[in-house]
Design a protein around this motif. Structure first.
Motif, mmCIF file in Angstrom:
data_model
loop_
_atom_site.group_PDB
_atom_site.id
_atom_site.type_symbol
_atom_site.label_atom_id
_atom_site.label_comp_id
_atom_site.label_asym_id
_atom_site.label_seq_id
_atom_site.Cartn_x
_atom_site.Cartn_y
_atom_site.Cartn_z
ATOM 1 N N GLN A 12 0.825 -1.206 0.000
ATOM 2 C CA GLN A 12 0.000 0.000 0.000
ATOM 3 C C GLN A 12 0.863 1.261 0.000
ATOM 4 O O GLN A 12 0.485 2.281 -0.578
ATOM 5 C CB GLN A 12 -0.940 -0.007 1.200
ATOM 6 N N ALA A 13 2.032 1.201 0.628
ATOM 7 C CA ALA A 13 2.911 2.363 0.704
ATOM 8 C C ALA A 13 3.771 2.520 -0.551
ATOM 9 O O ALA A 13 4.239 3.616 -0.847
ATOM 10 C CB ALA A 13 3.812 2.252 1.935
ATOM 11 N N ALA A 14 3.966 1.441 -1.283
ATOM 12 C CA ALA A 14 4.825 1.485 -2.467
ATOM 13 C C ALA A 14 4.153 2.281 -3.582
ATOM 14 O O ALA A 14 2.940 2.214 -3.763
ATOM 15 C CB ALA A 14 5.124 0.062 -2.943
ATOM 16 N N PRO A 15 4.946 3.041 -4.338
ATOM 17 C CA PRO A 15 4.360 3.780 -5.452
ATOM 18 C C PRO A 15 3.886 2.818 -6.543
ATOM 19 O O PRO A 15 4.430 1.725 -6.714
ATOM 20 C CB PRO A 15 5.515 4.645 -5.956
ATOM 21 N N THR A 16 2.868 3.237 -7.257
ATOM 22 C CA THR A 16 2.318 2.418 -8.332
ATOM 23 C C THR A 16 3.297 2.413 -9.501
ATOM 24 O O THR A 16 3.779 3.458 -9.929
ATOM 25 C CB THR A 16 0.962 2.975 -8.797
ATOM 26 N N VAL A 17 3.575 1.237 -10.002
ATOM 27 C CA VAL A 17 4.497 1.084 -11.115
ATOM 28 C C VAL A 17 3.690 0.754 -12.358
ATOM 29 O O VAL A 17 2.823 -0.127 -12.327
ATOM 30 C CB VAL A 17 5.508 -0.052 -10.825
ATOM 31 N N ALA A 18 3.977 1.447 -13.428
ATOM 32 C CA ALA A 18 3.283 1.164 -14.680
ATOM 33 C C ALA A 18 3.792 -0.159 -15.249
ATOM 34 O O ALA A 18 4.995 -0.404 -15.304
ATOM 35 C CB ALA A 18 3.530 2.286 -15.678
ATOM 36 N N CYS A 19 2.854 -1.032 -15.618
ATOM 37 C CA CYS A 19 3.226 -2.308 -16.230
ATOM 38 C C CYS A 19 2.092 -2.758 -17.139
ATOM 39 O O CYS A 19 0.946 -2.324 -16.979
ATOM 40 C CB CYS A 19 3.556 -3.351 -15.174
ATOM 41 N N PRO A 20 2.410 -3.623 -18.089
ATOM 42 C CA PRO A 20 1.370 -4.111 -19.000
ATOM 43 C C PRO A 20 0.263 -4.850 -18.236
ATOM 44 O O PRO A 20 0.492 -5.409 -17.164
ATOM 45 C CB PRO A 20 2.123 -5.070 -19.926
ATOM 46 N N ASP A 21 -0.933 -4.840 -18.816
ATOM 47 C CA ASP A 21 -2.082 -5.469 -18.164
ATOM 48 C C ASP A 21 -1.875 -6.950 -17.905
ATOM 49 O O ASP A 21 -2.287 -7.467 -16.867
ATOM 50 C CB ASP A 21 -3.347 -5.275 -19.006
ATOM 51 N N ASP A 22 -1.222 -7.668 -18.838
ATOM 52 C CA ASP A 22 -1.024 -9.104 -18.637
ATOM 53 C C ASP A 22 -0.079 -9.375 -17.477
ATOM 54 O O ASP A 22 -0.261 -10.314 -16.711
ATOM 55 C CB ASP A 22 -0.544 -9.790 -19.916
ATOM 56 N N VAL A 23 0.921 -8.524 -17.306
ATOM 57 C CA VAL A 23 1.845 -8.677 -16.175
ATOM 58 C C VAL A 23 1.115 -8.390 -14.872
ATOM 59 O O VAL A 23 1.269 -9.116 -13.885
ATOM 60 C CB VAL A 23 3.069 -7.749 -16.341
ATOM 61 N N LEU A 24 0.305 -7.356 -14.868
ATOM 62 C CA LEU A 24 -0.447 -7.009 -13.667
ATOM 63 C C LEU A 24 -1.426 -8.117 -13.282
ATOM 64 O O LEU A 24 -1.540 -8.470 -12.101
ATOM 65 C CB LEU A 24 -1.201 -5.698 -13.883
ATOM 66 N N SER A 25 -2.086 -8.714 -14.253
ATOM 67 C CA SER A 25 -3.037 -9.789 -13.942
ATOM 68 C C SER A 25 -2.307 -11.025 -13.423
ATOM 69 O O SER A 25 -2.778 -11.702 -12.507
ATOM 70 C CB SER A 25 -3.894 -10.129 -15.159
ATOM 71 N N ARG A 26 -1.139 -11.336 -13.997
ATOM 72 C CA ARG A 26 -0.366 -12.484 -13.484
ATOM 73 C C ARG A 26 0.150 -12.218 -12.080
ATOM 74 O O ARG A 26 0.171 -13.118 -11.239
ATOM 75 C CB ARG A 26 0.792 -12.812 -14.423
#
Length: 67
Positions: A12-26
């Motif tokens: 929750q404290a970590a900044p949001t990192v941009a990543c592809p949707d497939d990586v995020l879902s995995r």
């Protein structure tokens, strides 16, 4: 072992990192699997679970002394 609460606070404290949707879902699936595994490891086994063997005939208490 790190507690779930520590991991949750860190994520929750970590900044949001941009990543592809497939990586995020995995990643989400992996985290969900880990949470499920941790919860399942706390569940007491059923009464009908057979006893585990504590000793195997393949192992002996005899010690080998190679001199």
């Amino acid at each position: 072992m790190i507690s779930e609460e520590d991991v949750s606070r860190y994520l929750q404290a970590a900044p949001t990192v941009a990543c592809p949707d497939d990586v995020l879902s995995r990643l989400r699936a992996t985290i969900a699997g880990e949470v499920e595994f941790r919860h399942a490891s706390r569940v007491e086994p059923d009464v009908d679970t057979p006893e585990l063997k504590t000793r195997s005939p393949l192992w002996a208490d005899d010690r080998v002394n190679d001199c």
